[in-house]
Design a protein around this motif. Sequence first.
Motif, PDB file in Angstrom:
ATOM      1  N   GLU A  18       0.803  -1.137  -0.061  1.00  0.00           N
ATOM      2  CA  GLU A  18       0.143  -0.033  -0.017  1.00  0.00           C
ATOM      3  C   GLU A  18       0.752   1.359   0.065  1.00  0.00           C
ATOM      4  O   GLU A  18       1.829   1.168   0.634  1.00  0.00           O
ATOM      5  CB  GLU A  18      -1.036   0.077   1.205  1.00  0.00           C
ATOM      6  CG  GLU A  18      -2.013  -0.801   1.386  1.00  0.00           C
ATOM      7  CD  GLU A  18      -2.740  -0.788   2.627  1.00  0.00           C
ATOM      8  OE1 GLU A  18      -4.204  -0.528   2.540  1.00  0.00           O
ATOM      9  OE2 GLU A  18      -2.296  -0.701   3.531  1.00  0.00           O
ATOM     10  N   SER A  19       0.687   2.225  -0.980  1.00  0.00           N
ATOM     11  CA  SER A  19       1.468   3.493  -1.117  1.00  0.00           C
ATOM     12  C   SER A  19       0.491   4.412  -0.149  1.00  0.00           C
ATOM     13  O   SER A  19      -0.625   4.391  -0.433  1.00  0.00           O
ATOM     14  CB  SER A  19       1.609   3.914  -2.397  1.00  0.00           C
ATOM     15  OG  SER A  19       2.317   5.060  -2.438  1.00  0.00           O
ATOM     16  N   LEU A  20       1.180   5.114   0.882  1.00  0.00           N
ATOM     17  CA  LEU A  20       0.648   5.762   1.810  1.00  0.00           C
ATOM     18  C   LEU A  20       1.147   7.412   1.900  1.00  0.00           C
ATOM     19  O   LEU A  20       2.386   7.598   1.553  1.00  0.00           O
ATOM     20  CB  LEU A  20       0.942   5.324   3.099  1.00  0.00           C
ATOM     21  CG  LEU A  20       0.533   3.926   3.339  1.00  0.00           C
ATOM     22  CD1 LEU A  20       0.915   3.330   4.864  1.00  0.00           C
ATOM     23  CD2 LEU A  20      -1.077   3.711   3.318  1.00  0.00           C
ATOM     24  N   GLN A  21       0.386   8.321   2.179  1.00  0.00           N
ATOM     25  CA  GLN A  21       0.858   9.477   2.287  1.00  0.00           C
ATOM     26  C   GLN A  21       0.880  10.039   3.726  1.00  0.00           C
ATOM     27  O   GLN A  21       1.879  10.778   3.912  1.00  0.00           O
ATOM     28  CB  GLN A  21      -0.506  10.525   1.693  1.00  0.00           C
ATOM     29  CG  GLN A  21      -0.123  10.688   0.103  1.00  0.00           C
ATOM     30  CD  GLN A  21       0.861  11.265  -0.287  1.00  0.00           C
ATOM     31  OE1 GLN A  21       1.543  10.511  -1.170  1.00  0.00           O
ATOM     32  NE2 GLN A  21       1.158  12.647   0.057  1.00  0.00           N
ATOM     33  N   GLN A  22       0.439   9.098   4.688  1.00  0.00           N
ATOM     34  CA  GLN A  22       0.677   9.445   6.164  1.00  0.00           C
ATOM     35  C   GLN A  22       0.272   8.009   6.710  1.00  0.00           C
ATOM     36  O   GLN A  22      -0.516   7.344   6.117  1.00  0.00           O
ATOM     37  CB  GLN A  22      -0.079  10.730   6.745  1.00  0.00           C
ATOM     38  CG  GLN A  22      -1.511  10.701   6.396  1.00  0.00           C
ATOM     39  CD  GLN A  22      -2.170  11.734   7.009  1.00  0.00           C
ATOM     40  OE1 GLN A  22      -1.533  12.414   8.013  1.00  0.00           O
ATOM     41  NE2 GLN A  22      -3.399  12.378   6.591  1.00  0.00           N
ATOM     42  N   VAL A  23       1.002   7.902   8.170  1.00  0.00           N
ATOM     43  CA  VAL A  23       0.750   6.634   8.917  1.00  0.00           C
ATOM     44  C   VAL A  23       1.078   6.923   9.951  1.00  0.00           C
ATOM     45  O   VAL A  23       2.126   7.576  10.349  1.00  0.00           O
ATOM     46  CB  VAL A  23       1.320   5.513   8.174  1.00  0.00           C
ATOM     47  CG1 VAL A  23       2.659   5.541   8.087  1.00  0.00           C
ATOM     48  CG2 VAL A  23       0.683   4.133   8.636  1.00  0.00           C
ATOM     49  N   GLY A  24       0.488   6.250  11.018  1.00  0.00           N
ATOM     50  CA  GLY A  24       0.952   6.055  12.467  1.00  0.00           C
ATOM     51  C   GLY A  24       2.109   5.047  12.737  1.00  0.00           C
ATOM     52  O   GLY A  24       2.176   4.183  11.845  1.00  0.00           O
ATOM     53  N   GLU A 259       4.467  11.403   7.536  1.00  0.00           N
ATOM     54  CA  GLU A 259       3.982  12.036   6.391  1.00  0.00           C
ATOM     55  C   GLU A 259       4.750  12.164   5.426  1.00  0.00           C
ATOM     56  O   GLU A 259       5.991  12.665   5.600  1.00  0.00           O
ATOM     57  CB  GLU A 259       3.116  13.337   6.735  1.00  0.00           C
ATOM     58  CG  GLU A 259       2.233  13.769   5.571  1.00  0.00           C
ATOM     59  CD  GLU A 259       1.297  14.809   5.918  1.00  0.00           C
ATOM     60  OE1 GLU A 259       0.633  15.725   4.990  1.00  0.00           O
ATOM     61  OE2 GLU A 259       1.436  15.295   7.151  1.00  0.00           O
ATOM     62  N   VAL A 260       4.747  11.845   4.068  1.00  0.00           N
ATOM     63  CA  VAL A 260       5.574  12.170   2.950  1.00  0.00           C
ATOM     64  C   VAL A 260       5.766  13.496   2.869  1.00  0.00           C
ATOM     65  O   VAL A 260       4.779  14.392   3.034  1.00  0.00           O
ATOM     66  CB  VAL A 260       5.006  11.508   1.685  1.00  0.00           C
ATOM     67  CG1 VAL A 260       5.670  11.971   0.377  1.00  0.00           C
ATOM     68  CG2 VAL A 260       4.831  10.035   1.496  1.00  0.00           C
ATOM     69  N   GLY A 261       7.074  13.994   2.878  1.00  0.00           N
ATOM     70  CA  GLY A 261       7.582  15.153   2.503  1.00  0.00           C
ATOM     71  C   GLY A 261       8.170  15.783   3.731  1.00  0.00           C
ATOM     72  O   GLY A 261       8.760  16.817   3.947  1.00  0.00           O
ATOM     73  N   MET A 262       8.091  14.914   4.914  1.00  0.00           N
ATOM     74  CA  MET A 262       8.668  15.557   6.240  1.00  0.00           C
ATOM     75  C   MET A 262      10.273  15.308   6.040  1.00  0.00           C
ATOM     76  O   MET A 262      10.769  14.622   5.280  1.00  0.00           O
ATOM     77  CB  MET A 262       8.289  14.513   7.278  1.00  0.00           C
ATOM     78  CG  MET A 262       7.285  14.634   7.959  1.00  0.00           C
ATOM     79  SD  MET A 262       6.833  13.520   9.353  1.00  0.00           S
ATOM     80  CE  MET A 262       5.325  14.334  10.129  1.00  0.00           C
TER      81      MET A 262
END
Length: 268
Positions: A18-24, A259-262
Motif C-alpha cells: 500500500e502506498s501511503l501519504q501518512q501513517v501512524g 507523512e510524505v514530505g517530512m
Amino acid sequence: MLRLSALYRFPLKSCKAESLQQVGLDKLGLDGDRRWMLVDEASGRFLTQRVVGQMSQLSALWNAEGGLTLSVPGRSAIDIALPASDAELRGVTIFKDSLRVPDAGDEAGAWVSEFIGKPTRLVQIPLDRARITQAGYGKDDDQVAFADGFPLLLIGQASLEDLSQKVGQTLEMLRFRPNLVIEGSEAYAEDGWKRIRIGDVEFRVVKPCSRCILTTIDPQTGVRSDDREPLATLQKYRAQEEGAMFGQNLVNDGNGRLEVGMPVTVLE
C-alpha cells in the motif's frame, strides 16, 4: 535537504504494497505493517513469494480496525475482521521463530487456500504476541511482527538510482519492499547512519538488509528475471558475509505519525 519521499505498508507479508501519504507508528513499526501472514495449514510454516510466486499479485488493504480486504484479479474480494481476543490460536513458524497466533477463521482459510492451491491459513499477530528482533542487533526488548527481522526498512532513492545505472535498467523501488524512502542523500549514505529523526520520531539504524531472490521478481507482473537481476549485480559490489546488502533495517523509538514530505535529520 533530506526528506521522506515515499511510505509503503505491507499488511500481509510478501504480498502487494500500500502506498501511503501518512501513517501512524506503534511498537512494531508502521500501523498495520506485516501484521498478517499466510502459513501452510499442515506445518504452520510461513509462505512467501520465495516459493509461492503468485503472492506478488495478492492485494491486501488494511483498515483502521486492524482487518484486511484481500483481492486478486478475477476473483471476488473478501473482507476479513481482526480475530477476536478469544480466537483459536495456531502454531506457526517464521524462520527460527515458533509462536502461537490468532487464526482468521475457516472462511478466510478457504479463500486463501483456493488462491494458493493448497491448504493454507491466514494468521494475525497482536502486539502482545510479537517476536523479538534478530539477536545481536538493537536492544533486547525490540520487537517485530511478521517482517523478516526488524520493524522497518529504509532505502535511499539515490541508492536505487545507482543500482539501476549499474544494472542498465530502471528498477522499481518496490522490488526491495521498503517502508521508508529518503530523497536528498548520496547513494548509500544510509549505510553510515546510526540514528535519524523524521517528524517527532527517532529511529535507530540497526542492521543492513541482506537481499534475497525476491528482488528478482517484477512487482507488477510477478515474473522472475532469468538473469537474476538486480541480485546478481548487488552480489558483485554489495556483498558481505551475510549476503548482498541493500537498504537499512530500523527500529522506531516511540510512537507518532509520519507523512510524505517530512524532513529527515541524521542525528548520528
